[in-house]
Design a protein around this motif. Structure first.
Motif, PDB file in Angstrom:
ATOM      1  N   GLY A  91      28.080  85.835 -18.123  1.00  0.00           N
ATOM      2  CA  GLY A  91      27.540  87.165 -18.341  1.00  0.00           C
ATOM      3  C   GLY A  91      26.046  87.237 -18.051  1.00  0.00           C
ATOM      4  O   GLY A  91      25.417  86.268 -17.632  1.00  0.00           O
ATOM      5  N   SER A  92      25.495  88.411 -18.294  1.00  0.00           N
ATOM      6  CA  SER A  92      24.073  88.638 -18.015  1.00  0.00           C
ATOM      7  C   SER A  92      23.598  89.859 -18.779  1.00  0.00           C
ATOM      8  O   SER A  92      24.298  90.879 -18.851  1.00  0.00           O
ATOM      9  CB  SER A  92      23.842  88.850 -16.517  1.00  0.00           C
ATOM     10  OG  SER A  92      22.524  89.286 -16.266  1.00  0.00           O
ATOM     11  N   SER A  93      22.415  89.788 -19.328  1.00  0.00           N
ATOM     12  CA  SER A  93      21.846  90.922 -20.053  1.00  0.00           C
ATOM     13  C   SER A  93      21.271  91.972 -19.109  1.00  0.00           C
ATOM     14  O   SER A  93      20.872  93.054 -19.550  1.00  0.00           O
ATOM     15  CB  SER A  93      20.747  90.438 -21.007  1.00  0.00           C
ATOM     16  OG  SER A  93      19.703  89.816 -20.276  1.00  0.00           O
ATOM     17  N   GLU A  94      21.240  91.669 -17.816  1.00  0.00           N
ATOM     18  CA  GLU A  94      20.599  92.564 -16.844  1.00  0.00           C
ATOM     19  C   GLU A  94      21.587  93.185 -15.871  1.00  0.00           C
ATOM     20  O   GLU A  94      21.167  93.872 -14.935  1.00  0.00           O
ATOM     21  CB  GLU A  94      19.522  91.802 -16.076  1.00  0.00           C
ATOM     22  CG  GLU A  94      18.436  91.215 -16.978  1.00  0.00           C
ATOM     23  CD  GLU A  94      17.425  90.402 -16.215  1.00  0.00           C
ATOM     24  OE1 GLU A  94      17.605  90.241 -14.983  1.00  0.00           O
ATOM     25  OE2 GLU A  94      16.454  89.938 -16.832  1.00  0.00           O
ATOM     26  N   GLU A  95      22.884  92.962 -16.059  1.00  0.00           N
ATOM     27  CA  GLU A  95      23.867  93.476 -15.102  1.00  0.00           C
ATOM     28  C   GLU A  95      24.701  94.588 -15.744  1.00  0.00           C
ATOM     29  O   GLU A  95      24.172  95.394 -16.478  1.00  0.00           O
ATOM     30  CB  GLU A  95      24.743  92.313 -14.602  1.00  0.00           C
ATOM     31  CG  GLU A  95      23.969  91.193 -13.915  1.00  0.00           C
ATOM     32  CD  GLU A  95      23.287  91.627 -12.634  1.00  0.00           C
ATOM     33  OE1 GLU A  95      23.757  92.608 -12.019  1.00  0.00           O
ATOM     34  OE2 GLU A  95      22.289  90.995 -12.233  1.00  0.00           O
ATOM     35  N   LEU A 108      38.138  77.563 -12.754  1.00  0.00           N
ATOM     36  CA  LEU A 108      37.188  78.601 -12.363  1.00  0.00           C
ATOM     37  C   LEU A 108      35.938  78.526 -13.237  1.00  0.00           C
ATOM     38  O   LEU A 108      36.019  78.463 -14.465  1.00  0.00           O
ATOM     39  CB  LEU A 108      37.832  79.977 -12.500  1.00  0.00           C
ATOM     40  CG  LEU A 108      39.017  80.237 -11.564  1.00  0.00           C
ATOM     41  CD1 LEU A 108      39.698  81.553 -11.933  1.00  0.00           C
ATOM     42  CD2 LEU A 108      38.542  80.281 -10.123  1.00  0.00           C
ATOM     43  N   GLU A 109      34.787  78.552 -12.580  1.00  0.00           N
ATOM     44  CA  GLU A 109      33.523  78.405 -13.292  1.00  0.00           C
ATOM     45  C   GLU A 109      33.133  79.647 -14.079  1.00  0.00           C
ATOM     46  O   GLU A 109      32.205  79.602 -14.882  1.00  0.00           O
ATOM     47  CB  GLU A 109      32.415  78.048 -12.298  1.00  0.00           C
ATOM     48  CG  GLU A 109      32.644  76.705 -11.604  1.00  0.00           C
ATOM     49  CD  GLU A 109      31.508  76.321 -10.679  1.00  0.00           C
ATOM     50  OE1 GLU A 109      30.497  77.066 -10.644  1.00  0.00           O
ATOM     51  OE2 GLU A 109      31.621  75.295  -9.998  1.00  0.00           O
ATOM     52  N   SER A 110      33.835  80.766 -13.858  1.00  0.00           N
ATOM     53  CA  SER A 110      33.468  82.021 -14.509  1.00  0.00           C
ATOM     54  C   SER A 110      34.251  82.278 -15.794  1.00  0.00           C
ATOM     55  O   SER A 110      34.204  83.375 -16.337  1.00  0.00           O
ATOM     56  CB  SER A 110      33.685  83.187 -13.544  1.00  0.00           C
ATOM     57  OG  SER A 110      35.007  83.162 -13.027  1.00  0.00           O
ATOM     58  N   THR A 111      34.964  81.268 -16.289  1.00  0.00           N
ATOM     59  CA  THR A 111      35.727  81.452 -17.522  1.00  0.00           C
ATOM     60  C   THR A 111      34.853  81.179 -18.747  1.00  0.00           C
ATOM     61  O   THR A 111      33.815  80.517 -18.668  1.00  0.00           O
ATOM     62  CB  THR A 111      36.941  80.512 -17.563  1.00  0.00           C
ATOM     63  OG1 THR A 111      36.479  79.157 -17.575  1.00  0.00           O
ATOM     64  CG2 THR A 111      37.851  80.742 -16.369  1.00  0.00           C
ATOM     65  N   ASN A 169      37.875  87.267 -18.165  1.00  0.00           N
ATOM     66  CA  ASN A 169      37.661  85.817 -18.107  1.00  0.00           C
ATOM     67  C   ASN A 169      37.189  85.364 -16.732  1.00  0.00           C
ATOM     68  O   ASN A 169      37.366  84.205 -16.359  1.00  0.00           O
ATOM     69  CB  ASN A 169      38.944  85.073 -18.490  1.00  0.00           C
ATOM     70  CG  ASN A 169      38.643  83.750 -19.181  1.00  0.00           C
ATOM     71  OD1 ASN A 169      37.584  83.568 -19.776  1.00  0.00           O
ATOM     72  ND2 ASN A 169      39.578  82.816 -19.092  1.00  0.00           N
ATOM     73  N   ARG A 170      36.603  86.284 -15.982  1.00  0.00           N
ATOM     74  CA  ARG A 170      36.000  85.956 -14.686  1.00  0.00           C
ATOM     75  C   ARG A 170      34.555  86.436 -14.608  1.00  0.00           C
ATOM     76  O   ARG A 170      33.978  86.465 -13.516  1.00  0.00           O
ATOM     77  CB  ARG A 170      36.809  86.588 -13.530  1.00  0.00           C
ATOM     78  CG  ARG A 170      38.268  86.161 -13.467  1.00  0.00           C
ATOM     79  CD  ARG A 170      38.444  84.697 -13.131  1.00  0.00           C
ATOM     80  NE  ARG A 170      39.847  84.351 -13.030  1.00  0.00           N
ATOM     81  CZ  ARG A 170      40.594  83.904 -14.035  1.00  0.00           C
ATOM     82  NH1 ARG A 170      40.051  83.769 -15.246  1.00  0.00           N
ATOM     83  NH2 ARG A 170      41.867  83.597 -13.861  1.00  0.00           N
ATOM     84  N   ILE A 171      33.965  86.793 -15.746  1.00  0.00           N
ATOM     85  CA  ILE A 171      32.590  87.306 -15.716  1.00  0.00           C
ATOM     86  C   ILE A 171      31.642  86.513 -16.612  1.00  0.00           C
ATOM     87  O   ILE A 171      30.480  86.902 -16.780  1.00  0.00           O
ATOM     88  CB  ILE A 171      32.546  88.793 -16.102  1.00  0.00           C
ATOM     89  CG1 ILE A 171      33.063  89.012 -17.519  1.00  0.00           C
ATOM     90  CG2 ILE A 171      33.323  89.638 -15.097  1.00  0.00           C
ATOM     91  CD1 ILE A 171      32.889  90.446 -18.010  1.00  0.00           C
ATOM     92  N   ILE A 203      28.137  92.378 -22.440  1.00  0.00           N
ATOM     93  CA  ILE A 203      29.014  91.992 -23.556  1.00  0.00           C
ATOM     94  C   ILE A 203      29.356  90.505 -23.467  1.00  0.00           C
ATOM     95  O   ILE A 203      29.293  89.773 -24.467  1.00  0.00           O
ATOM     96  CB  ILE A 203      30.303  92.845 -23.543  1.00  0.00           C
ATOM     97  CG1 ILE A 203      29.998  94.304 -23.906  1.00  0.00           C
ATOM     98  CG2 ILE A 203      31.357  92.251 -24.474  1.00  0.00           C
ATOM     99  CD1 ILE A 203      29.647  94.543 -25.341  1.00  0.00           C
ATOM    100  N   ALA A 204      29.719  90.043 -22.261  1.00  0.00           N
ATOM    101  CA  ALA A 204      30.063  88.625 -22.073  1.00  0.00           C
ATOM    102  C   ALA A 204      28.893  87.722 -22.437  1.00  0.00           C
ATOM    103  O   ALA A 204      29.064  86.677 -23.079  1.00  0.00           O
ATOM    104  CB  ALA A 204      30.504  88.384 -20.632  1.00  0.00           C
ATOM    105  N   GLY A 205      27.699  88.119 -22.043  1.00  0.00           N
ATOM    106  CA  GLY A 205      26.524  87.326 -22.374  1.00  0.00           C
ATOM    107  C   GLY A 205      26.282  87.251 -23.868  1.00  0.00           C
ATOM    108  O   GLY A 205      25.906  86.193 -24.403  1.00  0.00           O
TER     109      GLY A 205
END
Length: 311
Positions: A101-105, A172-175, A96-98, A111-113
């Protein structure tokens, strides 16, 4: 129609594949409304597993009354759940901090993306969490004050005891919830119970609330189930109790109990000497909505949260 669908997948180093699934339950006019029920982001939070299981059973019985689509995502972190690991196994990372997400990382950011892409556009998402193994929480909804105007009206029908509106500075903005709300997908965060356990009464309480919210969204052709009005509060009404020393916490109050200012909440005991290292007293009159569950504490450990004035 009921379907188990793959949301996103990625190859693992051991020659296996990590797959995230959802249970899609469709009624009449499936594209008219969509509700997403999400849980299992943290592997040690199991309260949502009961909700996902029981809600699917309840909705299947009500399928003739269902209008729209309900997507149930029981395990965003299936490896964490299967290994009883809060974060992502193999990585010192909180899922819950990622988000978003991103398709390039990395694999997990991919998965998060994919999860965000699949949920985005729902009329409402309910993100279900439990506490960790250290604290027990009453059923509550936590809302960023930036989204309060949109989310509070629906949150009041969710049958939770307490709606806690957080200041933007503490969110947190990464949730998952922040990311979805930023994309225009209204998302409510539910917190209840304790880590590594299932509190059936809390789960049943939330399921009643979900049915109530579905009625408000015109997704169920049946009367709205009665729900109790929640307490609505902001950060300013919440008092924190922390340990000033290490030892074993011995409570003198119960979770969900109402206490008076100055009342003894518990002791921090010294097993070696048989003495008492600290007495903990309530800083305010109110409702104990968070209480220490795991007895071993260190200096600074959170012991309790008290909702002031809730008497």
């Amino acid at each position: 129609m009921n379907m188990i669908e793959e949301v996103v997948s990625a190859h693992l180093p051991v020659g296996e594949t990590l797959r995230i699934h959802k249970n899609r339950i469709e009624g009449a006019e499936p594209k008219k409304r969509r509700l997403a029920i999400v849980t299992g982001t943290h592997g040690d939070e199991l309260e949502g597993q009961y909700v996902a299981w029981q809600l699917a059973r309840v909705l299947k019985k009500r399928q003739p009354l269902l209008r729209g689509t309900v997507d149930i995502y029981p395990a965003l972190n299936p490896l964490g759940i299967s290994t009883i690991y809060r974060g992502l196994p193999g990585f010192d990372l909180d899922m819950n901090r990622i988000f978003p997400g991103s398709s390039e990382e990395t694999m997990y950011e991919y998965i998060a993306g994919g999860i965000i892409e699949d949920i985005a556009g729902a009329d409402l998402c309910i993100d279900i969490h439990a506490s960790n193994i250290f604290l027990r929480e009453i059923p509550q909804v936590r809302i960023n004050e930036q989204s309060a105007e949109t989310l509070l009206p629906l949150a009041k029908f969710l049958n939770m005891n307490f709606l806690w509106v957080h200041s933007a500075a503490t969110v947190l903005e990464s949730t998952l919830a922040y990311s979805l709300n930023s994309l225009g997908t209204p998302t409510l965060v539910v917190e209840m119970g304790v880590g590594m356990r299932i509190t059936k009464s809390y789960g049943d309480q939330l399921i009643t609330g979900i049915l109530s919210v579905m009625s408000q969204l015109f997704m169920l052709e049946e009367p709205c189930p009665p729900v109790a009005p929640p307490i609505v509060s902001t950060d300013g009404n919440v008092a924190f109790v922390n340990a000033n020393t290490s030892g074993i916490f011995i409570p003198r109050v119960r979770h969900e109990e109402r206490v008076e200012e100055g009342q003894l909440l518990g002791l921090i005991a010294d097993p070696l000497s048989g003495g008492v290292r600290e007495e903990l007293h309530s800083p305010a009159s109110g409702l104990i909505f968070t209480l220490r569950e795991y007895p071993v504490v260190n200096e600074g450990s959170l012991i309790a949260r008290i909702l002031g004035g809730a008497l």
